[in-house]
Design a protein around this motif. Structure first.
Motif, mmCIF file in Angstrom:
data_model
loop_
_atom_site.group_PDB
_atom_site.id
_atom_site.type_symbol
_atom_site.label_atom_id
_atom_site.label_comp_id
_atom_site.label_asym_id
_atom_site.label_seq_id
_atom_site.Cartn_x
_atom_site.Cartn_y
_atom_site.Cartn_z
ATOM 1 N N LYS A 1 0.803 -1.318 -0.158
ATOM 2 C CA LYS A 1 0.206 -0.030 -0.073
ATOM 3 C C LYS A 1 0.904 1.379 0.016
ATOM 4 N N ASN A 2 2.054 1.306 0.653
ATOM 5 C CA ASN A 2 2.811 2.495 0.696
ATOM 6 C C ASN A 2 3.278 2.894 -0.803
ATOM 7 N N LEU A 3 3.462 1.781 -1.485
ATOM 8 C CA LEU A 3 3.651 1.930 -3.017
ATOM 9 C C LEU A 3 2.714 2.324 -4.048
ATOM 10 N N HIS A 4 1.331 2.535 -3.480
ATOM 11 C CA HIS A 4 0.379 2.825 -4.272
ATOM 12 C C HIS A 4 0.304 4.554 -4.414
ATOM 13 N N GLU A 5 1.366 4.972 -4.768
ATOM 14 C CA GLU A 5 1.634 6.539 -4.770
ATOM 15 C C GLU A 5 1.480 6.809 -6.451
ATOM 16 N N PRO A 6 1.145 7.977 -6.821
ATOM 17 C CA PRO A 6 1.374 8.151 -8.525
ATOM 18 C C PRO A 6 2.662 7.904 -9.121
ATOM 19 N N MET A 7 3.764 8.184 -8.526
ATOM 20 C CA MET A 7 5.206 7.948 -9.103
ATOM 21 C C MET A 7 5.364 6.372 -9.301
ATOM 22 N N TYR A 8 5.041 5.457 -8.354
ATOM 23 C CA TYR A 8 5.235 4.067 -8.315
ATOM 24 C C TYR A 8 4.214 3.616 -9.330
ATOM 25 N N VAL A 9 2.886 4.003 -9.610
ATOM 26 C CA VAL A 9 1.915 3.617 -10.102
ATOM 27 C C VAL A 9 2.507 3.681 -11.577
ATOM 28 N N PHE A 10 3.145 5.229 -11.910
ATOM 29 C CA PHE A 10 3.850 5.342 -13.389
ATOM 30 C C PHE A 10 4.867 4.379 -13.625
ATOM 31 N N ILE A 11 5.722 4.021 -12.514
ATOM 32 C CA ILE A 11 6.549 3.045 -12.702
ATOM 33 C C ILE A 11 6.111 1.610 -13.089
ATOM 34 N N ALA A 12 5.193 1.186 -12.313
ATOM 35 C CA ALA A 12 4.583 -0.175 -12.548
ATOM 36 C C ALA A 12 4.159 -0.043 -14.252
ATOM 37 N N ALA A 13 3.533 1.122 -14.678
ATOM 38 C CA ALA A 13 2.907 1.154 -16.054
ATOM 39 C C ALA A 13 4.000 1.051 -16.920
ATOM 40 N N LEU A 14 5.270 1.547 -16.735
ATOM 41 C CA LEU A 14 6.260 1.336 -17.558
ATOM 42 C C LEU A 14 6.835 -0.112 -17.556
ATOM 43 N N SER A 15 6.718 -0.772 -16.634
ATOM 44 C CA SER A 15 7.143 -2.146 -16.525
ATOM 45 C C SER A 15 6.098 -2.918 -16.856
ATOM 46 N N PHE A 16 4.909 -2.810 -16.879
ATOM 47 C CA PHE A 16 3.885 -3.489 -17.697
ATOM 48 C C PHE A 16 3.877 -3.184 -19.250
ATOM 49 N N ASN A 17 4.470 -2.265 -19.664
ATOM 50 C CA ASN A 17 4.594 -1.823 -21.045
ATOM 51 C C ASN A 17 5.913 -2.806 -21.488
ATOM 52 N N SER A 18 6.764 -2.806 -20.751
ATOM 53 C CA SER A 18 7.960 -3.730 -21.112
ATOM 54 C C SER A 18 7.821 -5.195 -21.183
ATOM 55 N N VAL A 19 6.826 -5.451 -20.228
ATOM 56 C CA VAL A 19 6.116 -6.981 -20.363
ATOM 57 C C VAL A 19 5.397 -7.293 -21.762
ATOM 58 N N LEU A 20 4.673 -6.541 -21.860
ATOM 59 C CA LEU A 20 3.893 -6.487 -23.296
ATOM 60 C C LEU A 20 4.514 -6.408 -24.520
ATOM 61 N N PHE A 21 5.506 -5.520 -24.495
ATOM 62 C CA PHE A 21 6.564 -5.430 -25.689
ATOM 63 C C PHE A 21 7.380 -6.552 -25.906
ATOM 64 N N SER A 22 7.937 -7.072 -24.829
ATOM 65 C CA SER A 22 8.713 -8.345 -24.919
ATOM 66 C C SER A 22 7.935 -9.636 -25.101
ATOM 67 N N THR A 23 6.733 -9.667 -24.716
ATOM 68 C CA THR A 23 5.857 -10.727 -25.278
ATOM 69 C C THR A 23 5.591 -10.840 -26.576
ATOM 70 N N VAL A 24 5.434 -9.572 -27.191
ATOM 71 C CA VAL A 24 5.015 -9.536 -28.821
ATOM 72 C C VAL A 24 6.273 -9.792 -29.621
ATOM 73 N N ILE A 25 7.653 -9.174 -29.163
ATOM 74 C CA ILE A 25 8.814 -9.344 -30.030
ATOM 75 C C ILE A 25 9.616 -10.419 -29.872
ATOM 76 N N TYR A 26 9.928 -10.907 -28.677
ATOM 77 C CA TYR A 26 10.680 -12.034 -28.357
ATOM 78 C C TYR A 26 10.253 -13.472 -28.795
ATOM 79 N N PRO A 27 9.230 -14.180 -28.716
ATOM 80 C CA PRO A 27 9.091 -15.194 -29.029
ATOM 81 C C PRO A 27 9.022 -15.376 -30.682
ATOM 82 N N LYS A 28 8.589 -14.309 -31.343
ATOM 83 C CA LYS A 28 8.984 -14.426 -32.741
ATOM 84 C C LYS A 28 10.513 -14.431 -33.097
ATOM 85 N N LEU A 29 11.110 -13.667 -32.376
ATOM 86 C CA LEU A 29 12.748 -13.457 -32.552
ATOM 87 C C LEU A 29 13.167 -14.779 -32.356
ATOM 88 N N LEU A 30 12.979 -15.418 -31.137
ATOM 89 C CA LEU A 30 13.551 -16.771 -30.941
ATOM 90 C C LEU A 30 13.160 -17.706 -31.802
#
Length: 325
Positions: free
Chosen positions: A68-97
């Motif tokens: 709960k102490n990480l439920h602040e705007p800054m950490y929410v935006f960091i989580a969104a960046l990490s989520f984007n990285s997960v989605l991006f890698s899921t689309v790119i890496y399986p085909k590349l491998l």
């Protein structure tokens, strides 16, 4: 190149994955065996990188969700960046491998367009998220008394939806403007589908070029300038205050600036290659293209996991719990 199994208006594009060329005296059989071995090595390395990217970014998202102490705007935006990285890698890496284990590297036009859509939507989203984080830091450090009023949950939700939906809508518009009604070539040089797919069209589109420049200004140039202006203002305001305030500003702002710098360099390369059509050697193209798919998705969780105190603390607690088990 149209693959034999393609039919009914389904085009297949040859994705040229660059290999290390070894100019040594080998028989054809030995050379093929060596090349296959090198491909397996590439596959293993990239597979481990893919697993590391997925695990590290997922852990960051998990920690921010459960604490709960990480439920602040800054950490929410960091989580969104990490989520984007997960989605991006899921689309790119399986085909590349898969390409490393295949004799022919082919992809359908629809799948290539989907890669293009995800790549540029998430890249634009990352820039907007970094701009939102800069604004959050500005309000937190320079207007602390007004922070709860300005950065409410509704404000954060609006910023998140804008960061995801606005780029997706504009990139989708670029696909529509791009057309792909008549293709003159089916060979795409690169390890994934980016702006170069529009070179497959027989006739270059002036409307698409203007639309692309407009998108570049909206989702890259303006956010970068906004971030730089905001952090410059933060450092100017905190310069005359106590050392503790300057230390806090540096601890929270420098990780974001590091991510912004690395991400901007990769996007600048993409623009130079695709838009300005400058030619680089195969080795340079390979190195830069690989950095685009692994550098930022791998670097972001490392920077935020080590440099952000609260995330680092929860990360250490998580690893200590795993060791006890």
């Amino acid at each position: 190149m149209i693959a034999p199994e393609c039919c009914l208006n389904v085009f297949c594009l040859n994705i040229c994955v660059f290999s290390v060329l070894l100019y040594i005296s080998l028989s054809k059989k030995n050379f093929c065996h060596l090349r296959l071995t090198i491909n397996y090595v590439y596959f293993f390395i990239l597979f481990m990188v893919y697993v590391l990217i997925m695990c590290s970014n997922s852990i960051i998202v998990y920690l921010i969700l459960i604490h709960k102490n990480l439920h602040e705007p800054m950490y929410v935006f960091i989580a969104a960046l990490s989520f984007n990285s997960v989605l991006f890698s899921t689309v790119i890496y399986p085909k590349l491998l898969t390409d490393f284990l295949s004799e022919k590297q082919i992809i359908s036009l629809s799948a290539c367009i989907f890669q293009y859509f995800i790549y540029y939507s998430l890249a634009s989203s990352d820039f907007l998220l970094l701009a939102a984080m800069a604004y959050d830091r500005y309000v937190s450090i320079c207007k602390p008394l007004q922070y709860p009023t300005i950065m409410r949950k509704s404000t954060v939700s609006i910023l998140l939806f804008l960061a995801w939906l606005w780029p997706a809508a504009q990139v989708a518009g670029g696909v529509v403007v791009g057309g792909f009604r008549k293709l003159c070539t089916f060979i795409l040089t690169g390890i994934f589908c980016n702006n170069s797919i529009f070179k497959l069209n027989c006739v270059p589109s002036a409307a698409l070029a203007i639309y692309g420049v407009f998108g570049l200004i909206n989702f890259a140039v303006i956010p970068v300038l906004f971030v730089l202006f905001t952090y410059a203002k933060i450092f100017i305001i905190t310069y005359n205050k106590g050392g503790e305030v300057r230390k806090k500003a540096a601890e929270t702002c420098l990780p974001h600036l590091m991510v912004l710098f690395s991400f901007s360099c990769m996007c600048a390369y993409d623009v130079i290659i695709a838009r300005l059509e400058l030619s680089f050697s195969k080795t340079v193209r390979l190195v830069m293209s690989l950095q685009m798919v692994l550098y930022n998705p791998l670097l972001n969780p490392i920077i935020y996991g080590l440099k952000m105190k609260e995330i680092s603390k929860h990360l250490k607690n998580l690893f200590s719990q795993i060791r006890r088990r």
